[in-house]
Design a protein around this motif. Structure first.
Motif, PDB file in Angstrom:
ATOM      1  N   MET A  16       5.300  60.913  29.459  1.00  0.00           N
ATOM      2  CA  MET A  16       5.284  61.659  30.694  1.00  0.00           C
ATOM      3  C   MET A  16       6.566  61.419  31.487  1.00  0.00           C
ATOM      4  SD  MET A  16       2.602  61.455  33.777  1.00  0.00           S
ATOM      5  CE  MET A  16       1.964  63.012  34.245  1.00  0.00           C
ATOM      6  N   LEU A  17       7.009  60.156  31.550  1.00  0.00           N
ATOM      7  CA  LEU A  17       8.234  59.884  32.305  1.00  0.00           C
ATOM      8  C   LEU A  17       9.444  60.528  31.651  1.00  0.00           C
ATOM      9  CD1 LEU A  17       7.593  56.249  33.481  1.00  0.00           C
ATOM     10  CD2 LEU A  17       7.865  58.272  34.895  1.00  0.00           C
ATOM     11  N   ARG A  18       9.467  60.609  30.346  1.00  0.00           N
ATOM     12  CA  ARG A  18      10.582  61.282  29.679  1.00  0.00           C
ATOM     13  C   ARG A  18      10.566  62.768  29.988  1.00  0.00           C
ATOM     14  NH1 ARG A  18       9.755  57.483  24.728  1.00  0.00           N
ATOM     15  NH2 ARG A  18      11.190  55.835  25.313  1.00  0.00           N
ATOM     16  N   ALA A  19       9.389  63.341  30.160  1.00  0.00           N
ATOM     17  CA  ALA A  19       9.300  64.753  30.538  1.00  0.00           C
ATOM     18  C   ALA A  19       9.848  64.964  31.949  1.00  0.00           C
ATOM     19  CB  ALA A  19       7.859  65.235  30.449  1.00  0.00           C
ATOM     20  N   LEU A  20       9.630  63.994  32.829  1.00  0.00           N
ATOM     21  CA  LEU A  20      10.099  64.092  34.212  1.00  0.00           C
ATOM     22  C   LEU A  20      11.561  63.695  34.385  1.00  0.00           C
ATOM     23  CD1 LEU A  20       7.034  62.547  36.051  1.00  0.00           C
ATOM     24  CD2 LEU A  20       7.698  64.950  36.014  1.00  0.00           C
ATOM     25  N   CYS A  21      11.981  62.676  33.633  1.00  0.00           N
ATOM     26  CA  CYS A  21      13.302  62.087  33.849  1.00  0.00           C
ATOM     27  C   CYS A  21      14.335  62.472  32.799  1.00  0.00           C
ATOM     28  CB  CYS A  21      13.177  60.568  33.887  1.00  0.00           C
ATOM     29  SG  CYS A  21      12.068  59.971  35.160  1.00  0.00           S
ATOM     30  N   GLY A  22      13.905  63.112  31.739  1.00  0.00           N
ATOM     31  CA  GLY A  22      14.821  63.490  30.665  1.00  0.00           C
ATOM     32  C   GLY A  22      14.485  62.760  29.375  1.00  0.00           C
ATOM     33  N   ALA A  23      14.755  63.391  28.267  1.00  0.00           N
ATOM     34  CA  ALA A  23      14.374  62.860  26.958  1.00  0.00           C
ATOM     35  C   ALA A  23      15.027  61.524  26.642  1.00  0.00           C
ATOM     36  CB  ALA A  23      14.704  63.879  25.872  1.00  0.00           C
ATOM     37  N   ASP A  24      16.175  61.224  27.255  1.00  0.00           N
ATOM     38  CA  ASP A  24      16.881  59.967  26.977  1.00  0.00           C
ATOM     39  C   ASP A  24      16.402  58.801  27.836  1.00  0.00           C
ATOM     40  OD1 ASP A  24      18.406  61.278  25.100  1.00  0.00           O
ATOM     41  OD2 ASP A  24      20.034  61.702  26.493  1.00  0.00           O
ATOM     42  N   TRP A  25      15.492  59.058  28.782  1.00  0.00           N
ATOM     43  CA  TRP A  25      15.052  57.997  29.690  1.00  0.00           C
ATOM     44  C   TRP A  25      14.312  56.916  28.916  1.00  0.00           C
ATOM     45  CZ3 TRP A  25      10.535  55.582  31.044  1.00  0.00           C
ATOM     46  CH2 TRP A  25      10.599  54.760  32.167  1.00  0.00           C
ATOM     47  N   CYS A  26      14.601  55.676  29.234  1.00  0.00           N
ATOM     48  CA  CYS A  26      13.878  54.527  28.666  1.00  0.00           C
ATOM     49  C   CYS A  26      13.709  53.479  29.750  1.00  0.00           C
ATOM     50  CB  CYS A  26      14.652  53.905  27.511  1.00  0.00           C
ATOM     51  SG  CYS A  26      14.567  54.852  25.996  1.00  0.00           S
ATOM     52  N   PRO A  27      12.590  52.786  29.747  1.00  0.00           N
ATOM     53  CA  PRO A  27      12.430  51.693  30.704  1.00  0.00           C
ATOM     54  C   PRO A  27      13.341  50.532  30.335  1.00  0.00           C
ATOM     55  CG  PRO A  27      10.594  51.736  29.169  1.00  0.00           C
ATOM     56  CD  PRO A  27      11.431  52.938  28.869  1.00  0.00           C
ATOM     57  N   THR A  28      13.574  49.654  31.282  1.00  0.00           N
ATOM     58  CA  THR A  28      14.352  48.442  31.044  1.00  0.00           C
ATOM     59  C   THR A  28      13.521  47.438  30.263  1.00  0.00           C
ATOM     60  OG1 THR A  28      15.465  48.815  33.138  1.00  0.00           O
ATOM     61  CG2 THR A  28      15.661  46.621  32.190  1.00  0.00           C
ATOM     62  N   GLU A  29      12.210  47.453  30.545  1.00  0.00           N
ATOM     63  CA  GLU A  29      11.289  46.510  29.919  1.00  0.00           C
ATOM     64  C   GLU A  29       9.880  47.086  30.016  1.00  0.00           C
ATOM     65  OE1 GLU A  29      10.713  41.708  30.197  1.00  0.00           O
ATOM     66  OE2 GLU A  29      11.062  42.770  32.057  1.00  0.00           O
ATOM     67  N   VAL A  30       9.021  46.720  29.074  1.00  0.00           N
ATOM     68  CA  VAL A  30       7.636  47.171  29.072  1.00  0.00           C
ATOM     69  C   VAL A  30       6.726  45.944  29.071  1.00  0.00           C
ATOM     70  CG1 VAL A  30       5.876  48.471  27.812  1.00  0.00           C
ATOM     71  CG2 VAL A  30       8.245  49.270  27.808  1.00  0.00           C
ATOM     72  N   LEU A  31       5.810  45.888  30.033  1.00  0.00           N
ATOM     73  CA  LEU A  31       4.839  44.797  30.131  1.00  0.00           C
ATOM     74  C   LEU A  31       3.486  45.322  29.672  1.00  0.00           C
ATOM     75  CD1 LEU A  31       5.743  43.548  33.733  1.00  0.00           C
ATOM     76  CD2 LEU A  31       6.863  42.990  31.570  1.00  0.00           C
ATOM     77  N   LEU A  32       2.831  44.572  28.790  1.00  0.00           N
ATOM     78  CA  LEU A  32       1.531  45.008  28.267  1.00  0.00           C
ATOM     79  C   LEU A  32       0.508  43.878  28.353  1.00  0.00           C
ATOM     80  CD1 LEU A  32       2.930  46.836  25.139  1.00  0.00           C
ATOM     81  CD2 LEU A  32       1.937  47.915  27.153  1.00  0.00           C
ATOM     82  N   PRO A  33      -0.682  44.175  28.874  1.00  0.00           N
ATOM     83  CA  PRO A  33      -1.724  43.155  29.006  1.00  0.00           C
ATOM     84  C   PRO A  33      -2.573  43.038  27.739  1.00  0.00           C
ATOM     85  CG  PRO A  33      -2.441  45.137  30.090  1.00  0.00           C
ATOM     86  CD  PRO A  33      -1.051  45.409  29.550  1.00  0.00           C
ATOM     87  N   ARG A  34      -1.937  42.810  26.620  1.00  0.00           N
ATOM     88  CA  ARG A  34      -2.640  42.665  25.352  1.00  0.00           C
ATOM     89  C   ARG A  34      -1.859  41.687  24.490  1.00  0.00           C
ATOM     90  NH1 ARG A  34      -2.821  46.638  20.822  1.00  0.00           N
ATOM     91  NH2 ARG A  34      -2.679  44.654  19.801  1.00  0.00           N
ATOM     92  N   SER A  35      -2.511  41.181  23.466  1.00  0.00           N
ATOM     93  CA  SER A  35      -1.826  40.275  22.555  1.00  0.00           C
ATOM     94  C   SER A  35      -0.840  41.053  21.691  1.00  0.00           C
ATOM     95  CB  SER A  35      -2.848  39.549  21.681  1.00  0.00           C
ATOM     96  OG  SER A  35      -3.574  40.496  20.921  1.00  0.00           O
ATOM     97  N   VAL A  36       0.061  40.338  21.067  1.00  0.00           N
ATOM     98  CA  VAL A  36       1.052  40.973  20.211  1.00  0.00           C
ATOM     99  C   VAL A  36       0.322  41.630  19.036  1.00  0.00           C
ATOM    100  CG1 VAL A  36       3.080  40.597  18.770  1.00  0.00           C
ATOM    101  CG2 VAL A  36       2.773  39.238  20.840  1.00  0.00           C
ATOM    102  N   PRO A  37       0.523  42.930  18.827  1.00  0.00           N
ATOM    103  CA  PRO A  37      -0.165  43.616  17.734  1.00  0.00           C
ATOM    104  C   PRO A  37       0.466  43.271  16.383  1.00  0.00           C
ATOM    105  CG  PRO A  37       1.322  45.126  18.817  1.00  0.00           C
ATOM    106  CD  PRO A  37       1.362  43.841  19.604  1.00  0.00           C
ATOM    107  N   ALA A  38      -0.286  43.497  15.337  1.00  0.00           N
ATOM    108  CA  ALA A  38       0.232  43.250  13.994  1.00  0.00           C
ATOM    109  C   ALA A  38       1.424  44.155  13.708  1.00  0.00           C
ATOM    110  CB  ALA A  38      -0.874  43.480  12.965  1.00  0.00           C
ATOM    111  N   ASP A  39       1.400  45.378  14.236  1.00  0.00           N
ATOM    112  CA  ASP A  39       2.478  46.340  14.016  1.00  0.00           C
ATOM    113  C   ASP A  39       3.307  46.486  15.292  1.00  0.00           C
ATOM    114  OD1 ASP A  39       4.139  48.253  13.000  1.00  0.00           O
ATOM    115  OD2 ASP A  39       2.672  49.869  13.081  1.00  0.00           O
ATOM    116  N   GLU A  40       3.977  45.430  15.676  1.00  0.00           N
ATOM    117  CA  GLU A  40       4.778  45.432  16.904  1.00  0.00           C
ATOM    118  C   GLU A  40       5.916  46.447  16.840  1.00  0.00           C
ATOM    119  OE1 GLU A  40       7.444  42.288  19.531  1.00  0.00           O
ATOM    120  OE2 GLU A  40       6.167  41.523  17.937  1.00  0.00           O
ATOM    121  N   LEU A  41       6.431  46.725  15.664  1.00  0.00           N
ATOM    122  CA  LEU A  41       7.538  47.662  15.499  1.00  0.00           C
ATOM    123  C   LEU A  41       7.194  49.049  16.030  1.00  0.00           C
ATOM    124  CD1 LEU A  41      10.376  48.276  14.452  1.00  0.00           C
ATOM    125  CD2 LEU A  41       9.350  48.745  12.222  1.00  0.00           C
ATOM    126  N   THR A  42       5.960  49.497  15.840  1.00  0.00           N
ATOM    127  CA  THR A  42       5.537  50.803  16.352  1.00  0.00           C
ATOM    128  C   THR A  42       5.682  50.860  17.859  1.00  0.00           C
ATOM    129  OG1 THR A  42       4.012  51.091  14.520  1.00  0.00           O
ATOM    130  CG2 THR A  42       3.617  52.434  16.471  1.00  0.00           C
TER     131      THR A  42
END
Length: 86
Positions: free
Chosen positions: A1-27
């Motif tokens: 959604m933010l890429r739709a608002l801010c442009g396709a190249d937009w990326c956050p500086t960092e992402v915080l997630l309230p979950r354990s590290v998933p087995a497929d972290e690369l995804t």
């Protein structure tokens, strides 16, 4: 959604997630395109504050002005709702 608002190249500086590290972290890394932090207390996309002042792709300035006028400004009474802004 933010890429739709801010442009396709937009990326956050960092992402915080309230979950354990998933087995497929690369995804997750490919999806967000930013450093990830797992086991956080909140889910959040971190980005520089100046980006809040950038124009939204395809926005109609009159609608933005009306929303800005109608939206209440955050104040001390809302501090509990915005713990990351303190």
């Amino acid at each position: 959604m933010l890429r739709a608002l801010c442009g396709a190249d937009w990326c956050p500086t960092e992402v915080l997630l309230p979950r354990s590290v998933p087995a497929d972290e690369l995804t997750y890394r490919q999806l967000f395109g930013a450093p990830l932090r797992f086991n956080c207390e909140v889910a959040a996309l971190v980005f520089p504050a100046f980006q809040l002042d950038l124009p939204i792709c395809g926005a109609i300035m009159q609608v933005r002005s009306e929303f800005h006028y109608a939206a209440p400004a955050p104040g001390p009474d809302r501090a509990a709702a915005w713990p990351l802004l303190r």
